[in-house]
Structure formats: structure tokens, C-alpha cells
Design a protein around this motif. Sequence first.
Motif, PDB file in Angstrom:
ATOM      1  N   ASP A  85       0.842  -1.205   0.000  1.00 52.68           N
ATOM      2  CA  ASP A  85       0.000   0.000   0.000  1.00 52.68           C
ATOM      3  C   ASP A  85       0.875   1.252   0.000  1.00 52.68           C
ATOM      4  O   ASP A  85       0.544   2.261  -0.615  1.00 52.68           O
ATOM      5  CB  ASP A  85      -0.914   0.012   1.225  1.00 52.68           C
ATOM      6  N   ASP A  93      -4.906   0.061  -4.092  1.00 47.69           N
ATOM      7  CA  ASP A  93      -5.765  -1.099  -4.325  1.00 47.69           C
ATOM      8  C   ASP A  93      -7.036  -0.711  -5.073  1.00 47.69           C
ATOM      9  O   ASP A  93      -7.540  -1.485  -5.899  1.00 47.69           O
ATOM     10  CB  ASP A  93      -6.102  -1.777  -3.000  1.00 47.69           C
ATOM     11  N   LYS A  97      -8.040  -2.383  -8.688  1.00 52.74           N
ATOM     12  CA  LYS A  97      -9.356  -2.991  -8.911  1.00 52.74           C
ATOM     13  C   LYS A  97     -10.012  -2.374 -10.139  1.00 52.74           C
ATOM     14  O   LYS A  97     -10.592  -3.075 -10.980  1.00 52.74           O
ATOM     15  CB  LYS A  97     -10.234  -2.786  -7.676  1.00 52.74           C
ATOM     16  N   GLU A 102      -3.361  -6.968 -10.740  1.00 52.71           N
ATOM     17  CA  GLU A 102      -3.031  -7.516  -9.428  1.00 52.71           C
ATOM     18  C   GLU A 102      -1.714  -6.949  -8.924  1.00 52.71           C
ATOM     19  O   GLU A 102      -0.880  -6.491  -9.706  1.00 52.71           O
ATOM     20  CB  GLU A 102      -2.918  -9.043  -9.501  1.00 52.71           C
TER      21      GLU A 102
END
Length: 206
Positions: A85, A93, A97, A102
Motif C-alpha cells: 500500500d 488497491d 481494482k 493484481e
Amino acid sequence: MKAIDLKPSESFAHETGQGEVLLLACGALAREIVDLNERHGWKVFDIQCLPAKWHNTPQFIVPALRDKIRSNKSKYKKIYVVYGDCGTGGQLDALLKEEGVERIDGPHCYAFYSGSPAFAAREADEFTCFFLTDYLARHFEKLMWEGLGLDRHPELLQDYFGNYTKLIYLAQTEDPGLQAKAEEAARKLGLAYEYRPTAMANWNPR
């Protein structure tokens, strides 16, 4: 280990000419990623790294990764992000998404090197520990001491590090010079010191 030593402000690209998968990574991980790639003879991966100094200004990380992902999607079969992160507060993230990309599992590089389960198991007991990797030990003065302004405003030391009790050096190599740098960093920060080799430290460096 491959002799790649990016400065905190530098970007990096390593392309095989045969790459089908693009790894987008932090510059602080470039040395280890390229070394793994070359040790195993992996031709499928191309690597692009963003400046490590952006950990001090994480608002730059997500926009830069968005640009990299969108400009490279048509060129590769797959893109993976090699970041935790890293101070983005969940924004990384959310981006991944949105883009269908990924990333490596784990909150940060300390967990990557320790192994996420092992790091999580010690997390409660090491809540007041400050961690260094090989990269951070090598560039402590520029990235941490100067990057946080402690060379100009030493009175900020207590504000930044007053709640820490120990510096743990998670070593990726068996390097007495880096051990000395890490120990000196602990002294400057006024913290206890622990040397902790990770699995990579058992490799034979190139």
C-alpha cells in the motif's frame, strides 16, 4: 547480486525484448527483482521501476502507476504491480481494482522480505520497531535523514521517531558495510538495534 543501485530519485527499466509480463515496481526493489529475474533466466518479465523517494510523498505513486498501466496494457499480456500500500491509504488497491491489475500480496516491502505470515505473527510485538532494508540502509542519509528534513531540522527527530524503540535491519545480503550503515542509522535515531537476515541473505551474491 546484480549490481543495480538506483538513487532514490531515479526511475529504471529492464527489458528483455521477449517480455510478455510487465512488473511495475518501486525503485527500492529493483536490485532484488532484477537479480531474481537473471538468476532464474526468466525472459518473460520486463521491469519498470518508479522513484523510491515517492514513499515520502505517496500522493505521486497512484497517478504514476495509473499512467504506466494505461500506457502499457496493449503491449503486454499481463501487468503485475510490485508495491505494498506504501502510504497510499487504500488508493493503490482501488486503482488496481479499477484497472483489473493484481499486485504482490502484503502491506509493504518489510512483509515481502520477511514473508507476510512471519511478519504478521510478530507485528503486535514489534509495533514500535522501525525497519530498514538493504536499500534503506544504503540510502538512509538521502532518503530518510535528508528526505525527512532532519539534516536541517533535527528538532523534528522526536516528532518522527519518538514512539519507536528499536531499529530492525532486514538484510537481503550478508554485507558488513550495510550492517555498519544500519547500526549507525539506529544510533542517529536513538534506537536499539537488531540485525535480522532474511532468506535472501543466504544467497551467494554475484
